[in-house]
Design a protein around this motif. Structure first.
Motif, PDB file in Angstrom:
ATOM      1  N   ARG A  47      15.831  18.938  -1.764  1.00 22.28           N
ATOM      2  CA  ARG A  47      15.147  19.518  -0.607  1.00 22.28           C
ATOM      3  C   ARG A  47      13.908  20.304  -1.006  1.00 22.28           C
ATOM      4  NH1 ARG A  47      18.141  19.846   4.181  1.00 22.28           N
ATOM      5  NH2 ARG A  47      16.996  21.737   4.758  1.00 22.28           N
ATOM      6  N   ARG A  48      13.957  20.960  -2.195  1.00 19.29           N
ATOM      7  CA  ARG A  48      12.794  21.715  -2.636  1.00 19.29           C
ATOM      8  C   ARG A  48      11.634  20.772  -2.978  1.00 19.29           C
ATOM      9  NH1 ARG A  48      15.672  25.089  -7.254  1.00 19.29           N
ATOM     10  NH2 ARG A  48      16.610  23.003  -7.439  1.00 19.29           N
ATOM     11  N   VAL A  49      11.976  19.606  -3.554  1.00 23.41           N
ATOM     12  CA  VAL A  49      10.937  18.617  -3.864  1.00 23.41           C
ATOM     13  C   VAL A  49      10.338  18.064  -2.573  1.00 23.41           C
ATOM     14  CG1 VAL A  49      10.465  16.402  -4.965  1.00 23.41           C
ATOM     15  CG2 VAL A  49      12.014  18.033  -6.058  1.00 23.41           C
ATOM     16  N   LEU A  50      11.212  17.759  -1.596  1.00 22.18           N
ATOM     17  CA  LEU A  50      10.717  17.292  -0.304  1.00 22.18           C
ATOM     18  C   LEU A  50       9.855  18.346   0.368  1.00 22.18           C
ATOM     19  CD1 LEU A  50      13.798  15.419   1.233  1.00 22.18           C
ATOM     20  CD2 LEU A  50      11.670  14.426   0.350  1.00 22.18           C
ATOM     21  N   GLY A  51      10.177  19.597   0.147  1.00 25.37           N
ATOM     22  CA  GLY A  51       9.370  20.664   0.726  1.00 25.37           C
ATOM     23  C   GLY A  51       7.947  20.660   0.210  1.00 25.37           C
ATOM     24  N   VAL A  52       7.737  20.076  -0.978  1.00 27.88           N
ATOM     25  CA  VAL A  52       6.377  19.941  -1.519  1.00 27.88           C
ATOM     26  C   VAL A  52       5.740  18.637  -1.044  1.00 27.88           C
ATOM     27  CG1 VAL A  52       5.025  19.719  -3.632  1.00 27.88           C
ATOM     28  CG2 VAL A  52       6.953  21.322  -3.542  1.00 27.88           C
ATOM     29  N   ILE A  53       6.533  17.547  -1.044  1.00 25.66           N
ATOM     30  CA  ILE A  53       5.995  16.223  -0.735  1.00 25.66           C
ATOM     31  C   ILE A  53       5.642  16.073   0.742  1.00 25.66           C
ATOM     32  CG2 ILE A  53       6.585  13.763  -0.612  1.00 25.66           C
ATOM     33  CD1 ILE A  53       8.215  14.138  -3.149  1.00 25.66           C
ATOM     34  N   LEU A  54       6.545  16.471   1.621  1.00 27.71           N
ATOM     35  CA  LEU A  54       6.388  16.169   3.039  1.00 27.71           C
ATOM     36  C   LEU A  54       5.161  16.811   3.680  1.00 27.71           C
ATOM     37  CD1 LEU A  54      10.106  16.169   4.255  1.00 27.71           C
ATOM     38  CD2 LEU A  54       8.606  14.218   3.796  1.00 27.71           C
ATOM     39  N   PRO A  55       4.836  18.072   3.392  1.00 21.29           N
ATOM     40  CA  PRO A  55       3.599  18.612   3.992  1.00 21.29           C
ATOM     41  C   PRO A  55       2.349  17.835   3.583  1.00 21.29           C
ATOM     42  CG  PRO A  55       4.997  20.385   3.202  1.00 21.29           C
ATOM     43  CD  PRO A  55       5.599  19.126   2.675  1.00 21.29           C
TER      44      PRO A  55
ATOM     45  N   LEU B  67       0.968   2.295 -11.377  1.00 23.09           N
ATOM     46  CA  LEU B  67       2.215   2.735 -10.751  1.00 23.09           C
ATOM     47  C   LEU B  67       3.151   3.417 -11.739  1.00 23.09           C
ATOM     48  CD1 LEU B  67       2.988  -0.273  -8.386  1.00 23.09           C
ATOM     49  CD2 LEU B  67       1.609   1.764  -7.974  1.00 23.09           C
ATOM     50  N   ARG B  68       2.978   3.126 -13.012  1.00 21.38           N
ATOM     51  CA  ARG B  68       3.815   3.794 -14.019  1.00 21.38           C
ATOM     52  C   ARG B  68       3.099   4.990 -14.636  1.00 21.38           C
ATOM     53  NH1 ARG B  68       5.115  -1.762 -15.011  1.00 21.38           N
ATOM     54  NH2 ARG B  68       7.326  -2.170 -14.596  1.00 21.38           N
ATOM     55  N   THR B  69       1.992   5.395 -14.044  1.00 21.97           N
ATOM     56  CA  THR B  69       1.186   6.555 -14.485  1.00 21.97           C
ATOM     57  C   THR B  69       0.668   6.406 -15.907  1.00 21.97           C
ATOM     58  OG1 THR B  69       3.046   7.846 -15.356  1.00 21.97           O
ATOM     59  CG2 THR B  69       2.545   8.086 -13.010  1.00 21.97           C
ATOM     60  N   THR B  70       0.442   5.148 -16.324  1.00 23.82           N
ATOM     61  CA  THR B  70      -0.093   4.940 -17.688  1.00 23.82           C
ATOM     62  C   THR B  70      -1.470   4.279 -17.651  1.00 23.82           C
ATOM     63  OG1 THR B  70       0.986   2.763 -17.841  1.00 23.82           O
ATOM     64  CG2 THR B  70       2.219   4.670 -18.646  1.00 23.82           C
TER      65      THR B  70
ATOM     66  N   LEU C  66       0.290   8.968  -6.504  1.00 30.14           N
ATOM     67  CA  LEU C  66      -0.166  10.324  -6.196  1.00 30.14           C
ATOM     68  C   LEU C  66       0.932  11.312  -5.866  1.00 30.14           C
ATOM     69  CD1 LEU C  66      -3.165   9.297  -3.890  1.00 30.14           C
ATOM     70  CD2 LEU C  66      -3.279   9.961  -6.302  1.00 30.14           C
ATOM     71  N   LEU C  67       2.097  10.873  -5.431  1.00 26.41           N
ATOM     72  CA  LEU C  67       3.027  11.841  -4.850  1.00 26.41           C
ATOM     73  C   LEU C  67       4.487  11.547  -5.207  1.00 26.41           C
ATOM     74  CD1 LEU C  67       2.320  14.265  -3.063  1.00 26.41           C
ATOM     75  CD2 LEU C  67       2.970  12.920  -1.061  1.00 26.41           C
ATOM     76  N   TRP C  68       4.736  10.825  -6.270  1.00 28.04           N
ATOM     77  CA  TRP C  68       6.111  10.441  -6.576  1.00 28.04           C
ATOM     78  C   TRP C  68       6.811  11.548  -7.374  1.00 28.04           C
ATOM     79  CZ3 TRP C  68       8.440   6.532  -4.278  1.00 28.04           C
ATOM     80  CH2 TRP C  68       9.708   6.166  -4.724  1.00 28.04           C
ATOM     81  N   PRO C  69       8.055  11.911  -6.997  1.00 30.70           N
ATOM     82  CA  PRO C  69       8.799  12.935  -7.770  1.00 30.70           C
ATOM     83  C   PRO C  69       9.084  12.449  -9.181  1.00 30.70           C
ATOM     84  CG  PRO C  69       9.811  12.534  -5.620  1.00 30.70           C
ATOM     85  CD  PRO C  69       8.808  11.458  -5.820  1.00 30.70           C
ATOM     86  N   ARG C  70       8.948  13.328 -10.140  1.00 33.48           N
ATOM     87  CA  ARG C  70       9.103  12.940 -11.546  1.00 33.48           C
ATOM     88  C   ARG C  70      10.488  12.421 -11.866  1.00 33.48           C
ATOM     89  NH1 ARG C  70       6.004  17.725 -14.961  1.00 33.48           N
ATOM     90  NH2 ARG C  70       3.887  17.354 -14.094  1.00 33.48           N
TER      91      ARG C  70
ATOM     92  N   ALA D  26       0.810  -1.220   0.000  1.00 28.71           N
ATOM     93  CA  ALA D  26       0.000   0.000   0.000  1.00 28.71           C
ATOM     94  C   ALA D  26       0.840   1.265   0.000  1.00 28.71           C
ATOM     95  CB  ALA D  26      -0.932  -0.005   1.217  1.00 28.71           C
ATOM     96  N   GLY D  27       1.914   1.297   0.807  1.00 30.69           N
ATOM     97  CA  GLY D  27       2.710   2.518   0.915  1.00 30.69           C
ATOM     98  C   GLY D  27       3.336   2.953  -0.400  1.00 30.69           C
TER      99      GLY D  27
END
Length: 545
Positions: free
Chosen positions: A317-325, A248-251, A168-172, A160-161
């Motif tokens: 870190r900028r990507v994590l700044g979007v993901i983590l919140p 999972l592959r966004t297709t 929904l939230l994976w960095p490109r 599930a994780g």
């Protein structure tokens, strides 16, 4: 990913070690509450059908329900369960007088085995016959069952994780390969756990070792409600294995993603349908709450594993700044739903506040909640790091603590679902144990056959006595009396009269065992105006469990 999978499997091994070190679960969630003929009773003629009543619905184990006559012959036919009542037909052939043994092994509504034995007597008590049925659970099965439970919980968490983050939230710019592989491992572990549950159910019923199972027994399990539910779970896993890669592959598209969510929830429902929830007083509520509890757990714990294993290292870190919140809000909602569902489950399954400390289920639940408090404290620390945009070593250590503690929680949950719920404590306290004493005592004046049932602490231990001449003919006495004295304590003997019944060589009474220990039981019988004699034996009364 190369260095992460070994660490993950090390965590699984640690949790399995905790499972093996945990106390043996009590694999019996239905209590025997009565029978016809009544336990320990003496009846005038052999019944044509025997019934045994339980505290919840049961299913008989094939070949493990039998009635043994005093001469050792098996006289029972095919047992049938109707709800919580087990019906055992008895052959109409001529049967001897004496003590009969009802030996049974059944599966309770929550899929756990229940074994036991009850005696009754026809005409007069005799020596208790022995049954060939094994009523215990083999140690290999005791270890395997919670182990497969843990692997199932770990599997849905690992599937599930990563799936949630990937969808929904994976960095490109981050590779999806490792997370997809972990989701597949999660599905594989869940399938292994499901097959393991199917493969151990027959042994739970028969008392055999893990490796002692036949194709016939496996077929019976597969056709049962328990087996059909697990086969449905395997079908769900196959569907997810087919549909997930595209999502999972966004297709895969939006509708495929929605269908995966619905199928996954259908699969989660198979856990409470084969556990405590289905046997609870409000099954519709407890099954629904069980699904919510599992889903919230899988999202929260699976998300933590994904963060710790893939995203906190090597992500900008900028990507994590979007993901983590975003993840922090998801985690908070999951914890809220987890707490709400867990509270409802605890209220239903524990039953009373006293059961929290007086039952093994309640104490294990308190221990699990203590570890959960540690996890929530670590989660609060992680939220502070997220709010300050500090995704460095401090956040990684905090999430690592959460992952370690949650692995322990999964292991404790795997044991908890095998332990009698606190709500069954009352039924267990009043359960029929089948523990009694039947003996024959002789002296020059007479032969006495007696039966005491049950043999336990308290005032209500029923005594049946039958008197015969030394040649074996019924002998109506002038007076009966029984006395009990706790051996080695310097206490006076307590005398009780016996009430003569019809036929006149039969008497009934009640004796008390106020303390555990060995008692001298003496019968003093006056056969006429001039002749009186006393015969004695000892009875051991165990302490309450």
């Amino acid at each position: 990913m190369t260095g992460k999978l070994p660490r993950l499997f090390l965590l699984l091994l640690v949790a399995l070690g905790a499972l093996l070190a945990a106390p043996d679960p009590a694999l019996a969630h239905a209590a025997t509450v009565g029978s016809t003929p009544a336990p320990g009773s003496v009846v005038g003629a052999s019944p044509t059908e025997i019934t045994v009543m339980f505290s919840e619905s049961i299913t008989p184990v094939s070949g493990r329900v039998q009635v043994i006559a005093p001469d050792g012959e098996r006289i029972s036919g095919l047992a049938v369960a109707r709800g919580a009542v087990l019906h055992i037909p008895v052959r109409a052939a001529k049967r001897p007088l004496g003590t009969y043994l009802i030996s049974f092994r059944v599966i309770s509504a929550d899929s756990h085995p229940v074994g036991g034995a009850i005696t009754f007597s026809v005409g007069a008590p005799s020596a208790r016959p022995e049954a060939a049925t094994t009523t215990g659970t083999h140690p290999s099965v005791r270890i395997a069952v919670p182990t497969f439970k843990f692997l199932g919980y770990a599997g849905i968490t690992l599937a599930a994780g990563p799936a949630m983050f990937l969808a929904l939230l994976w960095p490109r710019r981050r590779s999806r390969t490792g997370a997809i592989r972990l989701a597949r491992i999660g599905l594989g572990l869940t399938a292994v756990a499901t097959l393991g549950a199917l493969g151990t159910q027959a042994q739970q019923g028969s008392g055999a070792a893990l490796w002692q199972v036949s194709a016939v027994e496996l077929g019976e399990v597969a056709r049962s409600q328990f087996g059909l539910t697990l086969l449905a779970r395997l079908g769900v896993l196959i569907l997810l294995a087919v549909l997930l890669p595209g999502v999972l592959r966004t297709t895969g598209g939006r509708w495929r993603g929605i269908s995966v969510v619905f199928i996954a929830f259908a699969g989660l429902a198979t856990w409470p349908l084969t556990g405590h929830a289905i046997a609870a007083p409000l099954p519709a509520v407890t099954v629904t709450v069980g699904v919510v509890h599992l889903a919230a757990m899988a999202i929260w714990l699976g998300g933590l594993v994904t963060l710790a294993g893939f995203l906190l290292r090597g992500t900008d870190r900028r990507v994590l700044g979007v993901i983590l919140p975003v993840w922090s809000r998801w985690a908070a909602l999951s914890v809220i739903w987890l707490a709400m569902a867990g509270t409802v489950q605890a209220v239903v399954q524990v039953g009373t506040p006293a059961a929290l400390v007086q039952t093994g289920y309640g104490r294990l639940l308190l221990a699990k909640l203590s570890v959960l408090v540690l996890v929530l404290a670590a989660a609060a620390g992680a939220r502070r790091f997220v709010r300050t945009s500090n995704a460095g070593n401090g956040l990684r250590r905090t999430v690592g603590i959460e992952v370690l503690a949650t692995v322990v929680i999964l292991a404790m949950s795997a044991v908890l679902v095998q332990v009698d719920p606190g709500r069954t404590a009352g039924a267990k306290d009043g359960a029929v144990t089948g523990v009694g004493v039947s003996e024959t005592l002789t002296c020059p004046l007479y032969t006495l056959q007696f039966n005491i049932y049950p043999v336990e602490l308290g005032e209500y231990n029923t005594v049946h006595a039958f008197l015969y001449t030394p040649e074996g003919k019924p002998l109506p006495p002038a007076e009966w009396e029984v006395s009990t004295q706790l051996v080695g304590q310097g206490l006076e003997a307590v005398k009780e009269p016996l009430l003569g019944l019809n036929p006149p060589h039969h008497a009934l009474g009640s004796i008390a065992f106020p303390l555990p220990g060995t008692y001298e039981v003496a019968f003093t019988i006056r056969v006429d105006d001039l002749n009186r004699a006393t015969v004695k034996t000892t009875v051991t009364v165990p302490p309450t469990s």
